[in-house]
Write an enzyme that holds these catalytic residues in place. Structure first.
Site, PDB file in Angstrom:
ATOM      1  N   TYR A 180      72.482  82.550  24.255  1.00 60.67           N
ATOM      2  CA  TYR A 180      71.771  83.754  23.814  1.00 60.67           C
ATOM      3  C   TYR A 180      70.765  84.189  24.881  1.00 60.67           C
ATOM      4  O   TYR A 180      70.704  85.356  25.262  1.00 60.67           O
ATOM      5  CB  TYR A 180      71.084  83.491  22.466  1.00 60.67           C
ATOM      6  CG  TYR A 180      70.193  84.609  22.022  1.00 60.67           C
ATOM      7  CD1 TYR A 180      70.722  85.825  21.586  1.00 60.67           C
ATOM      8  CD2 TYR A 180      68.814  84.464  22.047  1.00 60.67           C
ATOM      9  CE1 TYR A 180      69.900  86.861  21.184  1.00 60.67           C
ATOM     10  CE2 TYR A 180      67.976  85.493  21.646  1.00 60.67           C
ATOM     11  CZ  TYR A 180      68.520  86.687  21.218  1.00 60.67           C
ATOM     12  OH  TYR A 180      67.694  87.716  20.829  1.00 60.67           O
ATOM     13  N   GLU A 183      65.865  89.419  13.008  1.00 56.91           N
ATOM     14  CA  GLU A 183      64.474  89.029  13.287  1.00 56.91           C
ATOM     15  C   GLU A 183      63.685  88.888  11.987  1.00 56.91           C
ATOM     16  O   GLU A 183      62.880  87.973  11.836  1.00 56.91           O
ATOM     17  CB  GLU A 183      63.795  90.024  14.233  1.00 56.91           C
ATOM     18  CG  GLU A 183      64.308  89.977  15.664  1.00 56.91           C
ATOM     19  CD  GLU A 183      63.993  88.695  16.424  1.00 56.91           C
ATOM     20  OE1 GLU A 183      63.196  87.860  15.959  1.00 56.91           O
ATOM     21  OE2 GLU A 183      64.573  88.530  17.516  1.00 56.91           O
ATOM     22  N   TRP A 217      64.619  80.432  15.368  1.00 55.85           N
ATOM     23  CA  TRP A 217      65.631  81.366  15.847  1.00 55.85           C
ATOM     24  C   TRP A 217      66.979  80.657  15.946  1.00 55.85           C
ATOM     25  O   TRP A 217      68.034  81.258  15.720  1.00 55.85           O
ATOM     26  CB  TRP A 217      65.208  81.989  17.176  1.00 55.85           C
ATOM     27  CG  TRP A 217      66.159  83.040  17.646  1.00 55.85           C
ATOM     28  CD1 TRP A 217      66.903  83.004  18.788  1.00 55.85           C
ATOM     29  CD2 TRP A 217      66.519  84.261  16.987  1.00 55.85           C
ATOM     30  NE1 TRP A 217      67.693  84.135  18.880  1.00 55.85           N
ATOM     31  CE2 TRP A 217      67.468  84.923  17.765  1.00 55.85           C
ATOM     32  CE3 TRP A 217      66.128  84.857  15.781  1.00 55.85           C
ATOM     33  CZ2 TRP A 217      68.033  86.141  17.420  1.00 55.85           C
ATOM     34  CZ3 TRP A 217      66.690  86.077  15.424  1.00 55.85           C
ATOM     35  CH2 TRP A 217      67.632  86.707  16.239  1.00 55.85           C
TER      36      TRP A 217
END
Length: 190
Positions: free
Chosen positions: A16, A38, A46
């Protein structure tokens, strides 16, 4: 190869970081996806969201806002039993609310891209952080974005979430300067 510290957690985070994080995004569907992810991340890591990203795409019709706004109570109940996503009622309901608000912004501004990038004057802010601890949790721009989104009815869009969003979609380049991606991303922003 030097990269931002946070990306060294595992291969998913590394991929990512190396391919997406900080790269300017102007595609409305992807901008919407990242805003929802988010918000889903609030209170979680995350990495957790990255692991569930494909399941999110499947569960939420590839983040097609026009489909999401039509979700019935039955569909929402199904989502609450989907172990592939974060089963948090407020976050799932917020996705439906946010889809409606997203479509209203598209209608008013021509695109979500045009609206959201206005908070940085249409071009990325290029920071020069030396360490991870130098990077702020929010900024005047993320504060303004948060206030505007909340005023328009969005949920899970506090200043910290908005700043993480800005980092994710390349509105700010928060790769530390020693990271190999710093100059690559900065170069793509010219």
């Amino acid at each position: 190869m030097n990269r931002c510290e946070w990306a060294n957690i595992g291969s998913l985070d590394m991929k990512y970081h190396d391919e997406e994080w900080g790269v300017p995004v102007h595609d409305d569907r992807l901008l919407f996806e990242m805003l929802i992810l988010e918000g889903a991340q609030a209170g979680l890591s995350w990495t957790t969201i990255l692991k569930k990203r494909e399941a999110y795409r499947e569960a939420f019709d590839n983040f097609n806002a026009e489909k999401i706004v039509q979700y019935s109570d039955t569909k929402i109940e199904q989502l609450l039993t989907n172990s592939g996503i974060v089963r948090h009622k407020l976050k799932i309901n917020a996705t439906v609310v946010n889809a409606k608000c997203f479509l209203e912004i598209q209608k008013k501004y021509g695109s979500f891209d045009h609206y959201i990038w206005s908070f940085v004057g249409g071009k990325p802010i290029i920071n020069k952080w030396e360490t991870l601890s130098d990077i702020p949790a929010s900024s005047p721009e993320s504060d303004a974005m948060s206030k505007s989104l909340k005023k328009k009815g969005f949920k899970f869009v506090g200043p910290t979430i908005c700043y993480a969003y800005m980092q994710a979609v390349g509105m700010v380049n928060d790769h530390v300067i020693s990271c190999f991606r710093y100059s690559e991303v900065t170069g793509s922003q010219d």
